[in-house]
Write an enzyme that holds these catalytic residues in place. Structure first.
Site, PDB file in Angstrom:
ATOM      1  N   TYR A  40       0.814  -1.236   0.052  1.00  0.00           N
ATOM      2  CA  TYR A  40       0.032  -0.074   0.016  1.00  0.00           C
ATOM      3  C   TYR A  40       0.946   1.352   0.113  1.00  0.00           C
ATOM      4  CZ  TYR A  40       0.573   0.892   4.925  1.00  0.00           C
ATOM      5  OH  TYR A  40       1.126   1.263   6.123  1.00  0.00           O
ATOM      6  N   LYS A  84       6.587  -1.839   2.006  1.00  0.00           N
ATOM      7  CA  LYS A  84       5.180  -1.467   2.780  1.00  0.00           C
ATOM      8  C   LYS A  84       4.154  -2.313   2.521  1.00  0.00           C
ATOM      9  CE  LYS A  84       3.009   2.984   3.413  1.00  0.00           C
ATOM     10  NZ  LYS A  84       2.991   3.097   4.649  1.00  0.00           N
ATOM     11  N   GLU A  99      11.405   1.954  14.700  1.00  0.00           N
ATOM     12  CA  GLU A  99      10.558   3.014  14.191  1.00  0.00           C
ATOM     13  C   GLU A  99       9.209   2.936  15.085  1.00  0.00           C
ATOM     14  OE1 GLU A  99       9.314   2.333  10.161  1.00  0.00           O
ATOM     15  OE2 GLU A  99       9.474   0.199  10.553  1.00  0.00           O
ATOM     16  N   LEU A 119      10.560   0.952   7.496  1.00  0.00           N
ATOM     17  CA  LEU A 119      10.268   1.447   6.351  1.00  0.00           C
ATOM     18  C   LEU A 119      11.027   2.883   6.008  1.00  0.00           C
ATOM     19  CD1 LEU A 119       7.895   0.907   4.136  1.00  0.00           C
ATOM     20  CD2 LEU A 119       6.815   2.779   5.298  1.00  0.00           C
TER      21      LEU A 119
END
Ligand code: PMP
Length: 284
Positions: free
Chosen positions: A33, A149, A182, A207
């Site tokens: 996505y 992703k 993250e 990411l």
């Protein structure tokens, strides 16, 4: 007004049944996505999001469902049909519908593509940035290819839910080495006592945020010293500033980590300067 979604070439109400039961996105989370912030009709960091989409698809050997130009038209048309100027636009692409089998379909199938848009309130995000957010920490339980992703977001979902239940806005994920990798849906940053901006390098553990890449360029343009390296939770707890970056939050100051104030508990000056530079459209 009913919200309109794009699904495989057609625009229709978002609540119409539209995805096949044997869609590999539904059955296996076999898809990717992208998310864009749209401000005053402009897709922010558009080339970066498009490039990352192509990379994520290539890593999973899913073909681009259409040309980049055609995709661009569909993104803008979805926005237009929802009569939005300030929005978050979501795109999902899955490997498509095929008889259930873990391995890829022997005969290639057409990828499924969905686009949705929803209103974004930049003033609400700005108000949040002025007070700053709290984060909690959770073990990073994700797979080893977080650079893709992927729509497979279960550990991220569970971490975000834990944050919500704790009254925090985000969860920072901690790996086995005690490093902050993250956030559940954002990249993590600190500013050290010496005023050095630090974020983890974009390896397979995180990411590579499009906002992250922009902040790195903005920091260079503003002459802010920068190090791309891992940082531990201990280092974050004694940092001068902390913040997260993402397409929806842009640059968002972190003022509490696990109920401990970051510095004096107010948004930091570098985070605020980077946020303003981002919003002004400055191009680092
Ligand atoms: N990390 C994760 C796990 C995310 O889900 C996101 C948001 N998509 C980010 C980082 C930030 O990426 P971007 O700046 O491209 O929104």
């Amino acid at each position: 007004m009913a919200r309109i979604a794009y699904v495989d070439g057609q625009y229709g109400p978002i609540d119409r049944p539209a995805i096949g039961i044997e869609d590999r996105g539904f059955q296996f989370a076999d898809g990717v996505y992208e998310v864009w912030s749209v401000k005053d009709g402009e897709f922010l960091d558009h080339p970066g999001h498009m490039a990352r989409l192509k990379r994520s698809l290539a890593e999973l050997r899913i073909p681009m469902p259409m040309s980049e130009a055609a995709l661009d038209v569909a993104l803008r048309e979805t926005l237009r049909r929802n009569r939005l100027m300030n929005a978050l636009v979501y795109l999902q692409v899955t490997r498509g519908v095929a008889k259930r089998d873990h391995a890829f379909p022997a005969k290639p199938v057409k990828p499924t593509m969905v686009i949705t848009a929803r209103p974004a309130s930049f003033s609400a995000v700005q108000a949040r940035a002025e007070t700053g957010i709290a984060v909690i920490t959770r073990p990073d339980e994700r797979w080893k290819r977080c650079d893709i992703k992927s729509i497979s977001l279960l550990p991220n979902v569970l971490a975000k839910q834990a944050a919500r239940e704790a009254g925090a806005f985000e969860a920072w994920l901690i790996n086995e080495a005690g490093e902050v990798t993250e956030g559940s849906s954002s990249n993590a940053w600190i500013v050290t006592g010496e005023g050095v901006l630090v974020t983890r390098k974009a390896d397979e553990a995180i990411l590579n945020g499009i906002t992250r890449q922009r902040v790195i360029r903005l920091a260079a343009a503003l002459g802010i010293p920068f190090e791309e390296r891992p940082f531990s939770l201990e280092e974050a707890l004694s940092a001068r500033e902390a913040f997260v970056s993402s397409a929806s939050s842009m640059v968002m100051p972190v003022v509490r980590i696990d109920d401990r104030a970051v510095a004096n508990g107010a948004p930091g000056s570098l985070a605020t300067a980077l946020r303003e530079a981002y919003l002004s459209g400055a191009d680092g």
